[in-house]
Design a protein around this motif. Structure first.
Motif, mmCIF file in Angstrom:
data_model
loop_
_atom_site.group_PDB
_atom_site.id
_atom_site.type_symbol
_atom_site.label_atom_id
_atom_site.label_comp_id
_atom_site.label_asym_id
_atom_site.label_seq_id
_atom_site.Cartn_x
_atom_site.Cartn_y
_atom_site.Cartn_z
ATOM 1 N N SER A 136 1.936 -3.946 9.248
ATOM 2 C CA SER A 136 3.209 -3.770 9.844
ATOM 3 C C SER A 136 4.395 -3.398 9.088
ATOM 4 O O SER A 136 4.412 -4.372 8.203
ATOM 5 C CB SER A 136 3.800 -3.954 11.517
ATOM 6 O OG SER A 136 5.065 -3.705 11.212
ATOM 7 N N GLN A 137 5.062 -2.154 8.992
ATOM 8 C CA GLN A 137 5.929 -1.864 8.296
ATOM 9 C C GLN A 137 7.185 -2.739 8.416
ATOM 10 O O GLN A 137 7.677 -3.317 7.261
ATOM 11 C CB GLN A 137 6.567 -0.712 8.071
ATOM 12 C CG GLN A 137 6.713 -0.327 8.796
ATOM 13 C CD GLN A 137 7.644 1.809 8.833
ATOM 14 O OE1 GLN A 137 7.700 1.498 7.679
ATOM 15 N NE2 GLN A 137 7.255 2.851 9.491
ATOM 16 N N TYR A 138 6.900 -3.454 9.244
ATOM 17 C CA TYR A 138 8.348 -4.366 9.595
ATOM 18 C C TYR A 138 7.758 -5.922 9.405
ATOM 19 O O TYR A 138 8.852 -6.697 9.466
ATOM 20 C CB TYR A 138 8.306 -3.686 11.242
ATOM 21 C CG TYR A 138 8.993 -2.510 11.659
ATOM 22 C CD1 TYR A 138 10.295 -2.318 11.066
ATOM 23 C CD2 TYR A 138 8.609 -2.081 12.202
ATOM 24 C CE1 TYR A 138 10.489 -1.249 10.834
ATOM 25 C CE2 TYR A 138 8.264 -0.562 12.476
ATOM 26 C CZ TYR A 138 10.001 -0.224 11.356
ATOM 27 O OH TYR A 138 9.665 1.142 12.026
ATOM 28 N N SER A 139 6.611 -6.239 9.322
ATOM 29 C CA SER A 139 6.303 -7.395 8.868
ATOM 30 C C SER A 139 6.606 -8.206 7.728
ATOM 31 O O SER A 139 6.675 -7.165 6.640
ATOM 32 C CB SER A 139 4.884 -7.218 8.957
ATOM 33 O OG SER A 139 4.146 -8.775 8.650
ATOM 34 N N THR A 140 7.134 -9.417 7.312
ATOM 35 C CA THR A 140 7.456 -10.013 6.169
ATOM 36 C C THR A 140 6.348 -10.725 5.767
ATOM 37 O O THR A 140 6.191 -11.487 4.911
ATOM 38 C CB THR A 140 8.466 -11.263 6.615
ATOM 39 O OG1 THR A 140 8.809 -11.957 7.482
ATOM 40 C CG2 THR A 140 10.055 -10.145 6.988
ATOM 41 N N LYS A 141 5.204 -10.877 6.151
ATOM 42 C CA LYS A 141 3.916 -11.628 6.081
ATOM 43 C C LYS A 141 3.655 -10.958 4.611
ATOM 44 O O LYS A 141 3.809 -9.597 4.177
ATOM 45 C CB LYS A 141 3.362 -11.735 6.775
ATOM 46 C CG LYS A 141 2.948 -12.160 7.775
ATOM 47 C CD LYS A 141 2.295 -12.415 9.025
ATOM 48 C CE LYS A 141 2.238 -12.810 10.201
ATOM 49 N NZ LYS A 141 1.423 -13.361 10.953
ATOM 50 N N PRO A 142 2.839 -11.534 3.742
ATOM 51 C CA PRO A 142 2.472 -11.153 2.128
ATOM 52 C C PRO A 142 1.706 -10.330 1.679
ATOM 53 O O PRO A 142 1.730 -9.022 1.123
ATOM 54 C CB PRO A 142 1.739 -12.476 1.422
ATOM 55 C CG PRO A 142 2.790 -13.950 2.338
ATOM 56 C CD PRO A 142 2.431 -13.346 3.640
ATOM 57 N N ILE A 143 0.173 -10.445 2.931
ATOM 58 C CA ILE A 143 -0.479 -9.158 3.146
ATOM 59 C C ILE A 143 0.282 -7.995 3.219
ATOM 60 O O ILE A 143 -0.512 -6.478 2.909
ATOM 61 C CB ILE A 143 -1.566 -9.513 4.460
ATOM 62 C CG1 ILE A 143 -2.077 -10.951 3.702
ATOM 63 C CG2 ILE A 143 -2.430 -8.688 4.121
ATOM 64 C CD1 ILE A 143 -3.623 -11.304 4.791
ATOM 65 N N SER A 144 0.839 -8.060 4.518
ATOM 66 C CA SER A 144 1.739 -7.044 4.952
ATOM 67 C C SER A 144 2.720 -5.997 3.652
ATOM 68 O O SER A 144 2.747 -4.817 3.217
ATOM 69 C CB SER A 144 2.364 -7.377 5.806
ATOM 70 O OG SER A 144 3.409 -5.804 6.239
ATOM 71 N N LYS A 145 3.519 -6.935 3.155
ATOM 72 C CA LYS A 145 4.480 -6.560 2.141
ATOM 73 C C LYS A 145 3.358 -5.643 0.851
ATOM 74 O O LYS A 145 3.239 -5.167 0.310
ATOM 75 C CB LYS A 145 5.211 -7.750 1.251
ATOM 76 C CG LYS A 145 6.398 -7.808 2.558
ATOM 77 C CD LYS A 145 7.367 -8.957 2.459
ATOM 78 C CE LYS A 145 8.467 -8.155 1.046
ATOM 79 N NZ LYS A 145 8.968 -9.542 0.953
ATOM 80 N N GLY A 146 2.225 -6.774 0.562
ATOM 81 C CA GLY A 146 1.789 -6.190 -0.952
ATOM 82 C C GLY A 146 0.936 -5.219 -0.209
ATOM 83 O O GLY A 146 0.986 -3.944 -1.449
ATOM 84 N N TYR A 147 0.778 -4.600 0.803
ATOM 85 C CA TYR A 147 -0.380 -3.795 1.448
ATOM 86 C C TYR A 147 0.495 -2.212 0.794
ATOM 87 O O TYR A 147 0.451 -1.552 0.710
ATOM 88 C CB TYR A 147 -0.471 -3.741 2.875
ATOM 89 C CG TYR A 147 -1.265 -2.366 2.865
ATOM 90 C CD1 TYR A 147 -2.173 -1.473 3.196
ATOM 91 C CD2 TYR A 147 0.065 -1.946 4.441
ATOM 92 C CE1 TYR A 147 -2.510 -0.066 3.255
ATOM 93 C CE2 TYR A 147 -0.725 -0.271 4.987
ATOM 94 C CZ TYR A 147 -1.481 0.341 4.012
ATOM 95 O OH TYR A 147 -2.570 1.688 4.987
ATOM 96 N N HIS A 148 2.105 -2.096 1.775
ATOM 97 C CA HIS A 148 2.851 -1.315 1.546
ATOM 98 C C HIS A 148 4.038 -1.277 0.480
ATOM 99 O O HIS A 148 4.102 0.060 -0.425
ATOM 100 C CB HIS A 148 4.462 -2.062 2.684
ATOM 101 C CG HIS A 148 3.680 -1.214 4.632
ATOM 102 N ND1 HIS A 148 3.596 -0.241 5.076
ATOM 103 C CD2 HIS A 148 3.498 -2.448 5.315
ATOM 104 C CE1 HIS A 148 3.206 -0.385 5.669
ATOM 105 N NE2 HIS A 148 3.384 -1.398 6.033
#
Length: 756
Positions: free
Chosen positions: A28-40
């Motif tokens: 999710s674009q509001y997530s602060t998890k590493p996988i999410s941030k890496g993807y975005h």
């Protein structure tokens, strides 16, 4: 376990779905998890940011390559925002905004968020969407998380404010950035933007100094060569030619374009002329010859001759300068970008050095006919042209009516013979113009125009050029047409009957110009080429037809001559008004008191009862005072017209009032006001007239003047009242009573209109 799942396919589907859901939730674009941030970060960078960045860079590069530099003026350090020039790359910029906007829409947790907004701001700035660009840059500065990005946004904000001419806010941003630890890229952009801001404000010394501090951060190349060229121009404009030459030399070391190296050499020669280095000046002649003989400069010869003219003008050799400027115009060919500025320089020489305003007008007209309206010189030229139009109009009126009055006093037989000579000379000139026109047409038809195969009209000598391709001839033609025919609507047979007369006799034996022979009337006037058709037609008419045409022409000339006393009075009134206006134009617009004095004196000699006499006395006093000459005009004004506003103006200029005078002024004002309240208005007006002269320069002077206005209205009537209101507004522009007086003036005008 694997066998267990294989036997139950629905369990496999549930497992895959669960895994996909977990991945999507974590991205999710509001997530602060590493996988999410890496993807975005990855998606935002390659699917949006890079594409938008490259499109903006390509648009800026296209604008740089297709730029049109005006080397006749100071070049802008940064390219000004221009909606017309950006039109070809607008689709790229729109797409860049669209791509960059995907990041705040879909990738809020991406590290490229601030960068995306900056790209949107840059694109909007290039599109001249300044309000939205300003808002975007402000948003990054307020909400951004990276200090370098915030600084970059502030540099963009300063640029947007500068483009909007909001220099107060631009300076505020500049002062803040000056205290911040900027990285190298932001420091470079900050310096360039700040230098551009000061250049726009006309602070050339500051702009040049900031540019000097920027060059160590710049790589060699065409853009850096351009900035060195601008730095040289800035130092030239601030009177530092030695520093200017150093920058022009740096242009040649910075991998410049051919045009940049060409103009760097020309500007360096001009700067040498300002340093007074005679050795270098002597070398410049050889340099010019080398440049003229270089085949690569075949289409730049007009610029070389123009520079040669500038050097001659700076050294006071005006005629040589005009000659080189003329060569520049002849060498221009079909590329006329330099031509209007060359006409402008010739006009300046005739205006400022030769004080030949009639010729200056012709060249200014030609400059305006070709100069782009967005040119920095355009507005000033329009203003000066209006002044010169008035000058020529007044001189033409004086010359024409003087000539007509002179003709009215001639012996009838001598007059008849003179008019025959005028008509004969006119026909001769028409035929000559027709022959020249036919010669040009024949040359063009045979492909043998000029002396060089394939030459065009621009290769001909100026007097051989077809009128529509000769801007000077066009301007002269417009001037002659206006003088001869006035402002005429488009209609058939507009040249018939007595419309032919006025200019034909305008120059005959004028008392102002010492007399003009019939052979000198309208020499080589461009519009006479139109009359050449009539000359050819007259040949086909035969002798009887020609006689009829000549009689009609003579009748038209006779109709313009003021034989009656009424017509002569009207002609004299026109001359009187023209002398008065011409004198004021010399004094104020042209700042030539030495020419204003004889003009006013001529007015007083020829028309001693002129209603303008008090003002003329006053202006003669000012003109002599400006020249440091003693004159009797102040004393004559005070003696002959002591109660006029002009006498009070003279008195105010020399009055040295004391406290005692202020006290006496107040007492006198109160006494006059009591007379006014008692309706003893005649005596009150007389006391007011005397008091204004006595108490000139006191604090109560404008109140006395306003009381006089009211009394004039009661004693002398509406017309005198309106005139006195006008005089008050002219004589007391700083008075606190001015708003009230203007209201009184408007009320008087409405009352007059209602009566009508």
């Amino acid at each position: 376990m694997s066998r267990y799942f294989r036997n139950r396919p629905y369990l496999q589907l549930l497992t895959v779905s669960a895994l996909l859901t977990a991945v999507l939730v974590s991205c999710s674009q509001y997530s602060t998890k590493p996988i999410s941030k890496g993807y975005h970060n990855l998606t935002a960078h390659f699917n949006a940011y890079v594409i938008a960045r490259d499109e903006i860079k390509e648009a800026e590069l296209a604008l740089f390559k297709t730029r049109q530099e005006n080397y006749n003026h100071l070049l802008p350090i940064l390219f000004p925002v221009d909606s017309m020039l950006v039109a070809p790359v607008k689709p790229q910029l729109d797409d860049a905004i669209k791509k960059a906007s995907l990041i705040p829409e879909r990738h809020q947790n991406s590290k490229w968020l601030d960068d995306a907004y900056i790209l949107i701001g840059r694109a909007r700035l290039l599109k001249q969407d300044l309000p939205n660009a300003i808002e975007v840059f402000k948003y990054v500065n307020t909400k951004g998380t990276d200090e370098d990005d915030k600084h970059q946004a502030l540099v963009g904000l300063m640029r947007a404010y500068t483009e909007a001419s909001d220099y107060t806010n631009a300076l505020n941003v500049s002062e803040y950035l000056r205290t911040q630890p900027l990285n190298k890229a932001n420091t470079r952009d900050f310096y360039l933007t700040k230098a551009y801001m000061h250049e726009r404000k006309g602070e050339y010394t500051t702009a040049a100094g900031i540019l000097d501090a920027t060059f160590p951060a710049l790589k060699k190349g065409e853009s850096t060569a351009r900035l060195h060229l601008i730095a040289g121009q800035l130092y030239d404009l601030t009177g530092q030619p030695t520093k200017a030459i150093a920058h022009y030399q740096q242009v040649l070391r910075s991998r410049p374009s051919y045009d940049q190296s060409f103009y760097a050499n020309l500007y360096a020669i001009q700067s040498n002329g300002l340093t007074g280095d005679q050795k270098r000046l002597a070398q410049s002649t050889e340099t010019f010859e080398t440049m003229l003989n270089d085949r690569k400069n075949a289409d730049l010869k007009d610029k070389i001759y123009f520079t040669m003219g500038l050097l001659e003008a700076r050294n006071g050799r005006i005629d040589k300068a005009i000659n080189f400027y003329s060569l520049s115009i002849q060498a221009a060919g079909s590329n006329t970008s330099q031509v209007p500025y060359t006409y402008e320089e010739i006009g300046k020489l005739y205006f400022e050095k030769k004080t030949d305003y009639a010729k200056a007008k012709v060249y200014y007209d030609s400059a305006l006919a070709l100069m782009p309206q967005q040119s920095p010189d355009y507005a000033a030229l329009v203003t000066r042209k209006k002044t010169l139009d008035e000058f020529v109009q007044y001189q033409t009126t004086i010359r024409t009516d003087d000539s007509l009055l002179h003709l009215a006093q001639m012996n009838p037989a001598a007059l008849d013979k003179l008019l025959d000579n005028v008509i004969a000379q006119k026909e001769k000139e028409d035929k000559a113009q027709a022959a020249l026109a036919q010669q040009i047409v024949d040359r063009a038809s045979s492909g043998n125009v000029g002396t060089v195969p394939g030459a065009t009209n621009s290769d001909l000598q100026p007097n051989e050029r077809w009128v529509l391709y000769n801007p000077v001839a066009l301007s002269q033609g417009r001037q002659e047409f206006s003088t001869r025919w006035g402002n005429r609507p488009i209609e058939d047979n507009w040249r018939r009957s007595n419309k032919e007369a006025s200019e034909a006799i305008a120059g005959v034996n004028s008392p102002l110009n010492g007399g003009t022979s019939a052979n000198e009337i309208n020499p080589n006037a461009p519009l006479q080429q139109q009359d050449a058709t009539n000359a050819s037609a007259q040949t086909a008419l035969g002798s009887s037809g020609i006689a009829t045409v000549q009689k009609a022409q003579k009748d038209a000339l006779y109709a313009k001559i003021p034989f009656t006393k009424e017509a002569q009075a009207q002609a004299n009134q026109r001359i009187e008004n023209a002398l008065y206006k011409l004198g004021k134009l010399y004094k104020f617009q042209l700042n030539q008191p030495a020419d204003a004095i004889p003009t006013f004196e001529q007015l007083l000699t020829r028309y001693p009862n002129t209603l303008q006499k008090p003002e003329v006395y006053y202006l003669l006093h000012l003109s002599n005072e400006q020249l440091g000459k003693a004159s009797p005009w102040k004393d004559k004004l005070l003696a002959d017209y002591p109660n006029t506003s002009y006498a009070r103006l003279v008195g105010r200029a020399v009055a040295q009032q004391s406290t005692d005078s202020e006290t006496k002024a107040l007492a006198t004002y109160n006494q006059i006001y009591e007379l006014y309240k008692a309706n003893n208005v005649t005596e009150a007006l007389a006391r007011t007239e005397n008091s204004l002269n006595t108490f000139t320069g006191t604090q109560l002077e404008d109140k006395l003047a306003l009381l006089r206005v009211i009394l004039v209205g009661k004693v002398q009537g509406t017309d005198a009242y309106k005139q006195s209101l006008t005089e008050f507004i002219r004589d007391y522009p700083a008075s606190s009573l001015l708003p009230r007086v203007k209201e009184m003036q408007e009320a008087a005008s409405r009352q007059t209109a209602n009566r009508k």
